[in-house]
Design a protein around this motif. Structure first.
Motif, short mmCIF file in Angstrom:
data_model
loop_
_atom_site.label_atom_id
_atom_site.label_comp_id
_atom_site.label_asym_id
_atom_site.label_seq_id
_atom_site.Cartn_x
_atom_site.Cartn_y
_atom_site.Cartn_z
N PHE A 88 6.18 -11.22 -6.02
CA PHE A 88 6.96 -10.06 -5.60
C PHE A 88 8.09 -10.48 -4.67
N THR A 89 9.16 -9.71 -4.72
CA THR A 89 10.23 -9.83 -3.74
C THR A 89 10.52 -8.44 -3.20
N CYS A 133 9.34 -12.70 0.28
CA CYS A 133 8.66 -12.91 -1.00
C CYS A 133 7.17 -13.07 -0.74
N PHE A 134 6.37 -12.74 -1.74
CA PHE A 134 4.95 -13.03 -1.63
C PHE A 134 4.31 -13.05 -3.00
N ASN A 153 0.79 -1.23 0.00
CA ASN A 153 0.00 0.00 0.00
C ASN A 153 0.83 1.28 0.00
N THR A 154 2.13 1.15 0.09
CA THR A 154 2.98 2.34 0.05
C THR A 154 3.65 2.41 -1.32
N ASN A 155 4.39 3.47 -1.52
CA ASN A 155 5.11 3.65 -2.78
C ASN A 155 6.08 2.48 -2.98
N PRO A 156 5.94 1.71 -4.06
CA PRO A 156 6.81 0.55 -4.26
C PRO A 156 8.30 0.89 -4.26
N SER A 157 8.68 2.07 -4.74
CA SER A 157 10.10 2.41 -4.75
C SER A 157 10.62 2.61 -3.33
N LEU A 158 9.77 3.06 -2.42
CA LEU A 158 10.18 3.22 -1.03
C LEU A 158 10.23 1.88 -0.31
N ALA A 159 9.33 1.01 -0.66
CA ALA A 159 9.25 -0.28 0.01
C ALA A 159 10.17 -1.32 -0.62
N ASP A 160 10.80 -1.01 -1.74
CA ASP A 160 11.69 -1.92 -2.43
C ASP A 160 10.99 -3.19 -2.91
N THR A 161 9.70 -3.09 -3.18
CA THR A 161 8.95 -4.22 -3.69
C THR A 161 9.15 -4.32 -5.19
N VAL A 162 9.49 -5.53 -5.64
CA VAL A 162 9.79 -5.74 -7.05
C VAL A 162 8.88 -6.83 -7.60
N LEU A 163 8.15 -6.52 -8.67
CA LEU A 163 7.35 -7.53 -9.36
C LEU A 163 8.31 -8.44 -10.10
#
Length: 176
Positions: A47-48, A56-57, A27-37
């Motif tokens: 995602f990682t 991972c999820f 729910n936060t900015n992906p660049s801040l959370a380091d979430t990668v599709l």
């Protein structure tokens, strides 16, 4: 089969924490959370977290929602963090009514989930295994819940691609 498996105190403490972490990440900015599709398989995304290679999820959104007169944005997750087994959970997109449980209907099973805030999760690793195994065999699952405003919701998720997504998640974040 109605699965009534009561949760253990450890799972009741760990699962909400993990669920909160993933809700925050998504729910936060992906660049801040380091979430990668990392991949899309059918109706599921993998995602990682680039800052933490043990996180991972996979996630999916419903293909059908009732009632159509309401607007909410649920997400179903299966998370893997560190040495933990893969853990399914839901962010309902609304606050559950206090004291209620959500249900998942899949194949011949109806599983009950504990709820708190916007989150819902299974109470035991045994129930998680039953759900994951059923997801791999099924074509859809139906999640029902009740909002804090007494609205009954029904979310139908496609299971197309879930098996491949779980395989990819396990490859990206292997248990050591």
């Amino acid at each position: 089969k109605l699965i009534l498996i009561k949760g253990t105190s450890m799972l009741k403490k760990v699962i909400p924490l993990i669920l909160s972490i993933f809700i925050l990440i998504v729910n936060t900015n992906p660049s801040l959370a380091d979430t990668v599709l990392r991949g899309k398989y059918g109706d599921w995304n993998v995602f990682t977290n680039s800052a933490d290679e043990t996180m991972c999820f996979i996630a999916s959104i419903p293909i059908k929602q009732l009632p159509t007169s309401k607007n909410w944005n649920p997400t179903f997750y299966i998370a893997k963090y560190g040495q933990n087994a893969i853990q399914p959970s839901i962010n309902a997109g609304y606050k559950y009514r206090a004291g209620t449980q959500a249900t998942i209907k899949i194949l011949e099973y109806t599983l009950q989930l504990d709820t708190e805030g916007q989150g819902a999760w299974l109470g035991t690793q045994e129930a998680e295994k039953i759900l994951i195994d059923a997801m791999k065999k099924g074509t859809s699952m139906v999640v029902k819940g009740e909002s804090e405003f007494n609205t009954l919701t029904t979310d139908t998720y496609s299971l197309k691609g879930v098996t491949r997504s779980i395989q990819e998640m396990n490859k990206l974040c292997p248990t050591k």
